[in-house]
Design a protein around this motif. Structure first.
Motif, PDB file in Angstrom:
ATOM      1  N   SER A 195       0.832  -1.187   0.000  1.00 28.88           N
ATOM      2  CA  SER A 195       0.000   0.000   0.000  1.00 28.88           C
ATOM      3  C   SER A 195       0.870   1.242   0.000  1.00 28.88           C
ATOM      4  O   SER A 195       1.892   1.296   0.670  1.00 28.88           O
ATOM      5  N   ALA A 196       0.441   2.243  -0.740  1.00 24.22           N
ATOM      6  CA  ALA A 196       1.150   3.514  -0.741  1.00 24.22           C
ATOM      7  C   ALA A 196       0.821   4.279   0.533  1.00 24.22           C
ATOM      8  O   ALA A 196       1.431   5.280   0.835  1.00 24.22           O
ATOM      9  N   LEU A 197      -0.144   3.803   1.283  1.00 22.35           N
ATOM     10  CA  LEU A 197      -0.643   4.495   2.460  1.00 22.35           C
ATOM     11  C   LEU A 197      -0.508   3.595   3.678  1.00 22.35           C
ATOM     12  O   LEU A 197      -0.953   2.454   3.656  1.00 22.35           O
ATOM     13  N   ASP A 198       0.124   4.097   4.731  1.00 23.37           N
ATOM     14  CA  ASP A 198       0.212   3.304   5.953  1.00 23.37           C
ATOM     15  C   ASP A 198      -1.028   3.566   6.816  1.00 23.37           C
ATOM     16  O   ASP A 198      -1.885   4.379   6.461  1.00 23.37           O
ATOM     17  N   ALA A 199      -1.133   2.884   7.947  1.00 26.03           N
ATOM     18  CA  ALA A 199      -2.325   2.978   8.796  1.00 26.03           C
ATOM     19  C   ALA A 199      -2.552   4.404   9.296  1.00 26.03           C
ATOM     20  O   ALA A 199      -3.678   4.913   9.266  1.00 26.03           O
ATOM     21  N   ARG A 200      -1.496   5.053   9.740  1.00 25.68           N
ATOM     22  CA  ARG A 200      -1.634   6.426  10.254  1.00 25.68           C
ATOM     23  C   ARG A 200      -2.101   7.372   9.147  1.00 25.68           C
ATOM     24  O   ARG A 200      -2.985   8.193   9.341  1.00 25.68           O
ATOM     25  N   GLY A 201      -1.537   7.230   7.965  1.00 22.82           N
ATOM     26  CA  GLY A 201      -1.939   8.066   6.830  1.00 22.82           C
ATOM     27  C   GLY A 201      -3.381   7.807   6.423  1.00 22.82           C
ATOM     28  O   GLY A 201      -4.118   8.723   6.062  1.00 22.82           O
ATOM     29  N   ALA A 202      -3.796   6.536   6.483  1.00 23.54           N
ATOM     30  CA  ALA A 202      -5.170   6.179   6.141  1.00 23.54           C
ATOM     31  C   ALA A 202      -6.141   6.822   7.123  1.00 23.54           C
ATOM     32  O   ALA A 202      -7.181   7.365   6.729  1.00 23.54           O
ATOM     33  N   ALA A 203      -5.818   6.779   8.419  1.00 22.95           N
ATOM     34  CA  ALA A 203      -6.690   7.380   9.433  1.00 22.95           C
ATOM     35  C   ALA A 203      -6.805   8.887   9.235  1.00 22.95           C
ATOM     36  O   ALA A 203      -7.900   9.458   9.302  1.00 22.95           O
ATOM     37  N   ARG A 204      -5.689   9.534   8.973  1.00 17.72           N
ATOM     38  CA  ARG A 204      -5.716  10.988   8.738  1.00 17.72           C
ATOM     39  C   ARG A 204      -6.533  11.337   7.502  1.00 17.72           C
ATOM     40  O   ARG A 204      -7.316  12.281   7.503  1.00 17.72           O
ATOM     41  N   SER A 205      -6.334  10.576   6.457  1.00 20.64           N
ATOM     42  CA  SER A 205      -7.067  10.825   5.221  1.00 20.64           C
ATOM     43  C   SER A 205      -8.570  10.627   5.421  1.00 20.64           C
ATOM     44  O   SER A 205      -9.383  11.421   4.949  1.00 20.64           O
ATOM     45  N   ALA A 206      -8.941   9.577   6.140  1.00 24.02           N
ATOM     46  CA  ALA A 206     -10.357   9.312   6.409  1.00 24.02           C
ATOM     47  C   ALA A 206     -10.969  10.454   7.215  1.00 24.02           C
ATOM     48  O   ALA A 206     -12.077  10.917   6.917  1.00 24.02           O
ATOM     49  N   ALA A 207     -10.259  10.931   8.232  1.00 17.78           N
ATOM     50  CA  ALA A 207     -10.763  12.037   9.055  1.00 17.78           C
ATOM     51  C   ALA A 207     -10.960  13.290   8.197  1.00 17.78           C
ATOM     52  O   ALA A 207     -11.978  13.977   8.322  1.00 17.78           O
ATOM     53  N   ARG A 208     -10.011  13.580   7.314  1.00 14.63           N
ATOM     54  CA  ARG A 208     -10.154  14.749   6.424  1.00 14.63           C
ATOM     55  C   ARG A 208     -11.367  14.615   5.514  1.00 14.63           C
ATOM     56  O   ARG A 208     -12.105  15.572   5.292  1.00 14.63           O
ATOM     57  N   HIS A 209     -11.583  13.410   4.974  1.00 20.13           N
ATOM     58  CA  HIS A 209     -12.733  13.196   4.092  1.00 20.13           C
ATOM     59  C   HIS A 209     -14.047  13.402   4.843  1.00 20.13           C
ATOM     60  O   HIS A 209     -14.964  14.052   4.330  1.00 20.13           O
ATOM     61  N   VAL A 210     -14.156  12.839   6.044  1.00 19.40           N
ATOM     62  CA  VAL A 210     -15.383  12.986   6.830  1.00 19.40           C
ATOM     63  C   VAL A 210     -15.605  14.451   7.187  1.00 19.40           C
ATOM     64  O   VAL A 210     -16.725  14.967   7.066  1.00 19.40           O
ATOM     65  N   GLU A 211     -14.561  15.148   7.601  1.00 19.92           N
ATOM     66  CA  GLU A 211     -14.694  16.568   7.933  1.00 19.92           C
ATOM     67  C   GLU A 211     -15.141  17.363   6.720  1.00 19.92           C
ATOM     68  O   GLU A 211     -15.999  18.246   6.825  1.00 19.92           O
ATOM     69  N   GLY A 212     -14.588  17.044   5.564  1.00 17.17           N
ATOM     70  CA  GLY A 212     -14.971  17.750   4.339  1.00 17.17           C
ATOM     71  C   GLY A 212     -16.408  17.481   3.925  1.00 17.17           C
ATOM     72  O   GLY A 212     -17.097  18.374   3.423  1.00 17.17           O
ATOM     73  N   LEU A 213     -16.877  16.263   4.128  1.00 15.90           N
ATOM     74  CA  LEU A 213     -18.229  15.902   3.703  1.00 15.90           C
ATOM     75  C   LEU A 213     -19.309  16.313   4.711  1.00 15.90           C
ATOM     76  O   LEU A 213     -20.413  16.662   4.320  1.00 15.90           O
ATOM     77  N   THR A 214     -18.994  16.249   5.983  1.00 14.47           N
ATOM     78  CA  THR A 214     -20.010  16.562   7.001  1.00 14.47           C
ATOM     79  C   THR A 214     -19.916  17.993   7.521  1.00 14.47           C
ATOM     80  O   THR A 214     -20.880  18.501   8.087  1.00 14.47           O
ATOM     81  N   GLY A 215     -18.750  18.602   7.366  1.00 11.39           N
ATOM     82  CA  GLY A 215     -18.552  19.936   7.917  1.00 11.39           C
ATOM     83  C   GLY A 215     -18.301  19.918   9.415  1.00 11.39           C
ATOM     84  O   GLY A 215     -18.302  20.960  10.066  1.00 11.39           O
ATOM     85  N   ARG A 216     -18.089  18.745   9.981  1.00  6.29           N
ATOM     86  CA  ARG A 216     -17.851  18.608  11.423  1.00  6.29           C
ATOM     87  C   ARG A 216     -16.479  17.989  11.653  1.00  6.29           C
ATOM     88  O   ARG A 216     -16.044  17.116  10.903  1.00  6.29           O
ATOM     89  N   ALA A 217     -15.821  18.430  12.729  1.00  5.56           N
ATOM     90  CA  ALA A 217     -14.485  17.918  13.040  1.00  5.56           C
ATOM     91  C   ALA A 217     -14.560  16.483  13.548  1.00  5.56           C
ATOM     92  O   ALA A 217     -15.474  16.121  14.290  1.00  5.56           O
ATOM     93  N   ALA A 218     -13.579  15.694  13.144  1.00  7.40           N
ATOM     94  CA  ALA A 218     -13.495  14.315  13.623  1.00  7.40           C
ATOM     95  C   ALA A 218     -13.071  14.325  15.080  1.00  7.40           C
ATOM     96  O   ALA A 218     -12.168  15.053  15.473  1.00  7.40           O
ATOM     97  N   GLU A 219     -13.757  13.535  15.889  1.00  9.42           N
ATOM     98  CA  GLU A 219     -13.448  13.419  17.316  1.00  9.42           C
ATOM     99  C   GLU A 219     -12.342  12.393  17.540  1.00  9.42           C
ATOM    100  O   GLU A 219     -11.513  12.549  18.410  1.00  9.42           O
ATOM    101  N   GLY A 220     -12.353  11.327  16.736  1.00 10.55           N
ATOM    102  CA  GLY A 220     -11.341  10.285  16.893  1.00 10.55           C
ATOM    103  C   GLY A 220     -11.551   9.141  15.922  1.00 10.55           C
ATOM    104  O   GLY A 220     -12.551   9.087  15.204  1.00 10.55           O
ATOM    105  N   VAL A 221     -10.594   8.236  15.944  1.00  9.45           N
ATOM    106  CA  VAL A 221     -10.661   7.030  15.111  1.00  9.45           C
ATOM    107  C   VAL A 221     -11.143   5.901  16.009  1.00  9.45           C
ATOM    108  O   VAL A 221     -10.580   5.662  17.075  1.00  9.45           O
ATOM    109  N   THR A 222     -12.208   5.208  15.590  1.00  9.21           N
ATOM    110  CA  THR A 222     -12.750   4.127  16.411  1.00  9.21           C
ATOM    111  C   THR A 222     -12.335   2.752  15.922  1.00  9.21           C
ATOM    112  O   THR A 222     -12.335   1.797  16.692  1.00  9.21           O
TER     113      THR A 222
END
Length: 141
Positions: A55-82
């Motif tokens: 993978s070009a993306l490690d676990a930490r990078g994947a979590a950060r990317s997912a949080a950015r996507h959710v924040e961009g789509l919902t307009g709300r800040a990510a609280e954490g990775v579950t």
């Protein structure tokens, strides 16, 4: 000393040296690049060896990317990775978001979003999987 004043023999030697160097450079450029025999044979038979895909993306990078996507789509800040899981073609990540802030904080409404990313961190899908009051998620299990 100007070149025309140097002895003729010295100028000839220099010219031959430059010519030889140029010929060597040209020889290296024209030489075809070859592969090891085993690799050529596999290639000719159509059986290229498949290396394990990393993978070009490690676990930490994947979590950060997912949080950015959710924040961009919902307009709300990510609280954490579950949750974080390596999928077949990428990553599956659970992101917790505060959907409604209330006073006191213990009555905030949170949601968990499941995000699927490909190996480069691009969003494949996302969906809200759960909504709950802060501190009461465990009651729902």
């Amino acid at each position: 000393m100007p070149p025309e004043e140097r002895p003729r023999e010295e100028r000839r030697r220099e010219a031959r040296h430059d010519e030889d160097r140029h010929r060597d450079d040209r020889h290296h450029e024209e030489r075809p690049r070859t592969r090891p025999r085993e690799e050529r044979d596999r290639h000719e038979q159509g059986h290229e060896r498949e290396w394990p895909r990393r993978s070009a993306l490690d676990a930490r990078g994947a979590a950060r990317s997912a949080a950015r996507h959710v924040e961009g789509l919902t307009g709300r800040a990510a609280e954490g990775v579950t949750s974080l899981e390596r999928g077949e073609d990428g990553w599956i990540i659970g992101i917790e978001v505060v959907e409604t802030h209330r006073i006191p904080d213990s009555t905030d409404i949170l949601a968990e979003y499941q995000v699927e990313l490909d190996d480069t961190g691009e969003l494949s899908s996302y969906r809200r999987t759960e909504r709950y009051y802060r501190g009461r998620r465990e009651d729902r299990t």
